[in-house]
Design an enzyme around this catalytic site. Structure first.
Site, mmCIF file in Angstrom:
data_model
loop_
_atom_site.group_PDB
_atom_site.id
_atom_site.type_symbol
_atom_site.label_atom_id
_atom_site.label_comp_id
_atom_site.label_asym_id
_atom_site.label_seq_id
_atom_site.Cartn_x
_atom_site.Cartn_y
_atom_site.Cartn_z
ATOM 1 N N GLU A 207 -1.597 3.184 -2.346
ATOM 2 C CA GLU A 207 -2.423 2.096 -1.832
ATOM 3 C C GLU A 207 -3.825 2.553 -1.426
ATOM 4 O O GLU A 207 -4.810 1.855 -1.678
ATOM 5 C CB GLU A 207 -1.728 1.427 -0.649
ATOM 6 C CG GLU A 207 -0.497 0.600 -1.030
ATOM 7 C CD GLU A 207 0.735 1.442 -1.318
ATOM 8 O OE1 GLU A 207 0.716 2.657 -1.020
ATOM 9 O OE2 GLU A 207 1.724 0.896 -1.844
ATOM 10 N N HIS B 260 9.272 -6.030 4.750
ATOM 11 C CA HIS B 260 8.893 -6.995 3.709
ATOM 12 C C HIS B 260 8.584 -8.342 4.343
ATOM 13 O O HIS B 260 8.755 -9.375 3.720
ATOM 14 C CB HIS B 260 10.004 -7.158 2.670
ATOM 15 C CG HIS B 260 10.261 -5.927 1.859
ATOM 16 N ND1 HIS B 260 11.172 -4.985 2.225
ATOM 17 C CD2 HIS B 260 9.712 -5.481 0.705
ATOM 18 C CE1 HIS B 260 11.190 -4.011 1.323
ATOM 19 N NE2 HIS B 260 10.310 -4.289 0.390
#
Lengths: 360, 400
Positions: free
Chosen positions: A95, A165
């Site tokens: 990322e 999540h």
């Protein structure tokens, strides 16, 4: 890590407005003529926006983990086939690298549309966003900028996502002057706001409510349109209390509004849409009218963006307020596994708070 | 899982205690511990070090334990798949079937004093460290008897008494932690090492290289184990890595490429790595392995690779089949006896699931516990009417 969230858990019945494809009471800005519109869900609307962005600007690029295959939520389906692998491509799983790369690409005058697979995974890129992207223009005395940068990331609960999540990290980015933070509530909004974000000359972090990717369906014009950033929208008019929210939480708040109405409480509902720089005027005008304010978001209450709204409105409307500003938010705990229903700012919590604020 | 008895009888007796006795039942066929030497399937490939011998010492007892333990893991993961599909598993679920030999071989070479830290594909690693099936299934379903009290779920298994540091959700983030563990071991002269496991997807994370530099700089007993199952989610290794030779990517750090489908090769490599790490500092082990399932439960695992590829691996390289063949060819047990073991494992799994389903949900107060140490931070307390309502509401859900 996970691929497409196909199972949306038991809370589905709590968001009937989106489940039934019913829409918010007011609609988008382009009402003068009736352009062709078909029903689409949120991920398809995002997909359309990305198609248009790449179509209309040959210097636009879309990339991220698994993006070339359509992405885990199918938002980038068909883009690589249509625009080629030099403009739509997979990145390695890194990322920080993805966002740093995107800043550099944008600094050369391109539109870099980067995807972070889940908002929960954005933190390795936090340094790049906070220290590189946000301050590039300022620290170079306007010689350089990365205004073409848009980082998309799915955020929020889905009913079973557990600790990594489900998070809503928007407030972290709202503390960074130089970034914009945008969160849409529905397919039509998502398409117009995403196109505005991509074309905005500032770096934008665009959080997509992943719970609504498939659930939320509404008519989306097929043409290229943009919705203005930093403009909140009154999506339900009322006189007793102002409710402010964004993203997936709005459908929860709207349900509470409907229930409150049955008990004779008239609620004004505002979709903030852009968190920074946010539309204080619209919220202020509404609170001046109603005298009460409630803010609701999924992120933990402490240090959430609701706190900023509360402080600003108290500053501006102190003498007009008839009750303390209420916040109905996530609890100050990590996002739980089995206790998601307890953690979430549910309709009943919002309703309860509307009543106690009105009866203060 | 009766793994610890394999390495040395003097070690880790505490770990055997929580295990149900049925795991430890010695079948008449598996008592023989006369040494056997078996060659690894393929040679090791080394980087900046001399590869260990291909001849691995084992015994009939060990091979049968390998078989039993891997059969149990395989069955457990398949059962977890069904539970997930029945919507009984909360959170996400990443299965390990196909990769069992890495866990089994590693455990056979080390002790519970050595630490293991891994990512979210952690069910079997936990079992390998001595966790019980009941703990596994309870945690998967978010129940009280889970190894993390039902608070972590599939991705967050931990076992402190066996130095299993979990169970981490963010790709690659566990590797630098592993270096910290190794430093502590070195500092306290534990003569123990840390195995930090990560996948081929995580191998491209920047923090991995930071961790490598730190551990090499300070000669930490850290063993970086790259479980290369060749796909980071749906991305084939070569699409994401300029050099998929992960054992070489430490540059100045030695590395070894191991057939991760061969439990004996894994055992040999881990033994070698532990000795190396205690003497010289970090080393990378790249385990060439394969996951049969998709990345997670919502990935069918068939869009980015061919069915033939999966079938091919199952036929040619399956870790359980390899051990089965070895047992049969050395005449250590009959085919029927092995089938009986598999049946027994199946029963253990079914029993554990039944038991786990009886385990209660955690108390709602657990939502607020363990955020901070009591008295040392901000206490989350049930203050307002909203929170009270939410608990009432929760009970509504539970009892409906």
């Amino acid at each position: 890590m996970a691929t497409g969230l196909t199972r949306f858990g038991r809370r589905m019945r709590w968001v009937p407005s989106v489940c039934n494809g019913r829409q918010f009471s007011t609609s988008f800005c382009d009402k003068d003529h009736n352009p062709p519109a078909k029903s689409f869900n949120l991920y398809t609307a995002i997909n359309q926006a990305l198609h248009i962005a790449l179509e209309t600007d040959s210097r636009a690029y879309v990339f991220g983990e698994d993006v070339g295959f359509g992405g885990v939520f199918r938002c980038t389906t068909g883009l690589a086939d249509r625009f080629g692998k030099t403009r739509v491509f997979n990145t390695p799983l890194c990322e920080q690298g993805i966002v740093g790369f995107a800043i550099g690409l944008a600094a050369m005058g391109n539109r870099a549309i980067a995807e972070i697979q889940f908002a929960d995974y954005i933190f390795p890129a936090f340094d790049q966003l906070v220290n590189e992207a946000a301050k590039f223009r300022y620290r170079s005395g306007n010689q350089f900028n990365c205004g073409g940068l848009t980082v998309r990331a799915p955020y929020g609960a889905v009913g079973h996502g557990a600790l990594y999540h489900s998070q809503s990290p928007e407030a972290f980015f709202c503390h960074v002057p130089g970034l914009k933070v945008v969160i849409p509530r529905s397919p039509r909004e998502a398409k117009g706001l995403l196109l505005s974000s991509i074309r905005d000359p500032n770096p934008v972090v665009f959080f997509e409510p992943k719970w609504l990717y498939r659930l939320s369906v509404e008519e989306v014009p097929e043409h290229d349109y943009m919705l203005p950033l930093s403009e909140a929208q009154v999506i339900r008019e009322g006189s007793d209390i102002t409710l402010v929210g964004w993203g997936a939480q709005l459908s929860i708040i709207e349900q509470a509004c409907i229930d409150a109405e049955k008990e004779g409480i008239s609620c004004e509902l505002i979709d903030l849409k852009t968190l920074i720089p946010w539309d204080k005027e619209t919220v202020e005008a509404s609170v001046r009218k109603t005298g009460r304010l409630l803010i609701s978001h999924e992120a933990p209450v402490t240090g959430g963006f609701g706190a900023e709204i509360a402080a600003s409105i108290v500053e501006r409307c102190f003498l007009r307020l008839e009750a303390p500003v209420a916040r109905v938010c996530g609890l100050d705990t990590p996002f739980p596994l089995v206790f998601e229903p307890l953690y979430m700012p549910t309709k009943n919590k919002v309703l309860d708070s509307i009543k106690s604020t009105v009866n203060y | 899982m009766a793994l610890s008895h394999l390495s040395s009888s003097s070690r880790s007796s505490t770990l055997l205690k929580p295990l149900t006795t049925s795991y430890l039942l010695r079948r008449p066929i598996s008592t023989d511990s006369t040494p056997l030497t078996i060659e690894t399937s393929v040679p090791f490939t080394s980087h900046q070090c001399e590869a260990p011998s291909r001849a691995v010492e084992t015994s009939s007892k060990e091979l049968l334990s390998f078989f039993r333990d891997m059969a149990l893991m395989r069955r457990m993961e398949i059962a977890a798949d069904s539970l997930y599909k029945a919507k009984l598993v909360r959170g996400f679920c990443h299965l390990y079937d196909g990769q069992e030999a890495v866990c089994i071989g590693m455990e056979a070479a080390i002790t519970k004093k050595d630490a293991i830290i891994t990512a979210y594909r952690d069910h079997c690693t936990f079992l390998g460290r001595g966790g019980t099936l009941l703990q596994v299934f309870s945690e998967l379903m978010g129940r009280k008897d889970g190894c993390s009290k039902g608070k972590g779920g599939s991705m967050h298994f931990y076992k402190k008494d066996a130095n299993f540091y979990g169970g981490h959700g963010i790709v690659g983030a566990q590797v630098p932690l592993g270096c910290g563990l190794a430093f502590a071991q070195k500092y306290s002269k534990d003569e123990a090492v840390t195995f930090a496991l990560y996948g081929d997807g995580a191998a491209n994370q920047g923090q991995l290289f930071e961790a490598l530099n730190i551990s090499a700089l300070w000669d930490l007993p850290a063993i970086l184990v790259c479980e290369n199952n060749h796909y980071g989610m749906g991305t084939a290794e070569w699409r994401a890595a300029k050099s998929p030779s992960y054992y070489k990517r430490g540059d100045y750090v030695p590395g070894l490429k191991v057939d991760g489908m061969d439990a004996l090769a894994v055992k040999q490599a881990c033994k070698f790595a532990k000795e190396h790490a205690l003497k010289n500092g970090p080393i990378i082990l790249e385990m060439d392995t394969y996951r049969y399932h998709g990345h997670s439960m919502s990935d069918p695992g068939s869009t980015y690779r061919t069915r033939d590829e999966i079938t091919g691996v199952r036929q040619e390289r399956d870790p359980i089949e390899r051990i089965r063949k070895l047992i049969l060819s050395h005449d250590l047990a009959t085919e029927k006896e092995l089938k009986d073991i598999e049946k027994e494992m199946r029963k253990q799994v079914d029993d554990a699931i039944a038991q786990a389903k009886e385990s209660p949900m955690p108390d709602p107060s657990e939502l607020f516990s363990n955020v901070y140490v009591k008295g040392y931070g901000v206490e989350v307390i049930i203050l307002s009417s909203y929170q009270l309502i939410s608990i009432l509401f929760f009970h509504d859900i539970c009892y409906h």
